[in-house]
Write a protein that holds these residues in place. Structure first.
Motif, PDB file in Angstrom:
ATOM      1  N   ASN A 182      53.793  61.256   4.699  1.00  0.00           N
ATOM      2  CA  ASN A 182      53.640  62.131   3.550  1.00  0.00           C
ATOM      3  C   ASN A 182      53.822  61.326   2.269  1.00  0.00           C
ATOM      4  O   ASN A 182      54.801  60.601   2.120  1.00  0.00           O
TER       5      ASN A 182
ATOM      6  N   GLN B 187      63.628  57.515  13.324  1.00  0.00           N
ATOM      7  CA  GLN B 187      63.286  56.421  12.431  1.00  0.00           C
ATOM      8  C   GLN B 187      63.995  55.160  12.889  1.00  0.00           C
ATOM      9  O   GLN B 187      65.199  55.184  13.169  1.00  0.00           O
TER      10      GLN B 187
ATOM     11  N   SER C 168      57.379  59.630   2.659  1.00  0.00           N
ATOM     12  CA  SER C 168      58.278  59.917   3.770  1.00  0.00           C
ATOM     13  C   SER C 168      57.445  60.006   5.031  1.00  0.00           C
ATOM     14  O   SER C 168      56.225  60.199   4.969  1.00  0.00           O
TER      15      SER C 168
ATOM     16  N   GLN D 156      57.632  61.073   9.472  1.00  0.00           N
ATOM     17  CA  GLN D 156      58.394  61.585  10.598  1.00  0.00           C
ATOM     18  C   GLN D 156      57.545  61.526  11.851  1.00  0.00           C
ATOM     19  O   GLN D 156      56.322  61.433  11.786  1.00  0.00           O
TER      20      GLN D 156
ATOM     21  N   LYS E 283      62.830  50.420   8.325  1.00  0.00           N
ATOM     22  CA  LYS E 283      62.114  50.692   7.070  1.00  0.00           C
ATOM     23  C   LYS E 283      61.714  49.381   6.435  1.00  0.00           C
ATOM     24  O   LYS E 283      62.486  48.412   6.413  1.00  0.00           O
TER      25      LYS E 283
ATOM     26  N   ASP F 136      59.987  55.428  -2.312  1.00  0.00           N
ATOM     27  CA  ASP F 136      60.765  56.659  -2.166  1.00  0.00           C
ATOM     28  C   ASP F 136      59.868  57.895  -2.204  1.00  0.00           C
ATOM     29  O   ASP F 136      60.243  58.957  -1.703  1.00  0.00           O
TER      30      ASP F 136
END
Lengths: 115, 112
Positions: free
Chosen positions: A77, A54, A65, A67, A57, A62
């Motif tokens: 996700n 990562q 997410s 990856q 941001k 929150d």
């Protein structure tokens, strides 16, 4: 030439459900970005990855997410979906050059509709 | 946080007229990029400006980066119907940053 591939192209989910968006960057690109674009809005930066880590941001909730995997593909996700999450989600990738001086190549986007 | 504003938000021009969109950042940028998004499409990279005061041209398109590296402009000469779309500037705060922030965009309509 290969482009950024996103799947699915369209997704309909109900409130409070989860969704997973996938992105396959252009081969040998080392940076992946995720953006959210609401109707008539500019693309909002969510998050980025550099070499599977990562990197930065942005305005990612929150409940979301992301990856990047060993094969460089990335997944966003999204949980506890809300009506306001309905938007076009773009993935973009940048080539393996000086990271600050490269353009972003965008995928076709995934249109998420939350009902 | 970084904010990148563009004006105007919308522009309607008669085919053949010129068009200019202005981009202003709240912070100094290391470089600025311009993208075009056709209706229903995805953003497509047009150009990148790096140096203070830099001017670049692509056929009928002229791009400028301000001396203070906080503003930029895109000028299209003699618009054509193929120029229709939304033009976004996008900037990075520092070299190597992976948080490319998009401006609010200017939607151009060209009337034939």
């Amino acid at each position: 030439a290969a482009g950024v591939i996103q799947s699915p192209r369209h997704l309909i989910k109900e409130k409070r459900e989860t969704a997973t968006l996938k992105c396959y960057p252009i081969p040998r690109h080392d940076t992946v970005y995720w953006y959210q674009q609401g109707p008539g809005q500019d693309p909002q930066f969510l998050i980025s990855f550099y070499e599977k880590m990562q990197s930065d941001k942005g305005s990612i909730p929150d409940r979301f997410s992301a990856q990047q995997f060993s094969d460089y593909h990335s997944e966003l996700n999204m949980s506890s979906l809300e009506l306001g999450d309905s938007a076009l989600y773009f993935c973009a990738s940048s080539p393996l050059r000086d990271r600050g001086l490269t353009e972003a190549f965008f995928g076709q986007g995934t249109r998420l509709t939350v009902v | 946080g970084q904010q990148v504003m563009q004006i105007p938000q919308y522009q309607h021009v008669q085919e053949g007229e010129d068009f200019t969109t202005y981009c202003n950042s709240s912070t100094t940028l290391s470089n600025i990029q311009w993208y075009k998004q056709r209706p229903g499409g995805h953003p497509v990279f047009l150009i990148q400006l790096v140096k203070s005061g830099e001017v670049k041209k692509q056929k009928r398109l002229t791009f400028q980066f301000g001396e203070a590296k906080k503003n930029s402009s895109l000028h299209i000469t003699a618009t054509q119907t193929t120029d229709v779309g939304t033009y976004f500037c996008a900037g990075r705060e520092w070299t190597g940053a992976n948080n490319l922030f998009f401006g609010t965009g200017t939607r151009l309509t060209v009337i034939p």
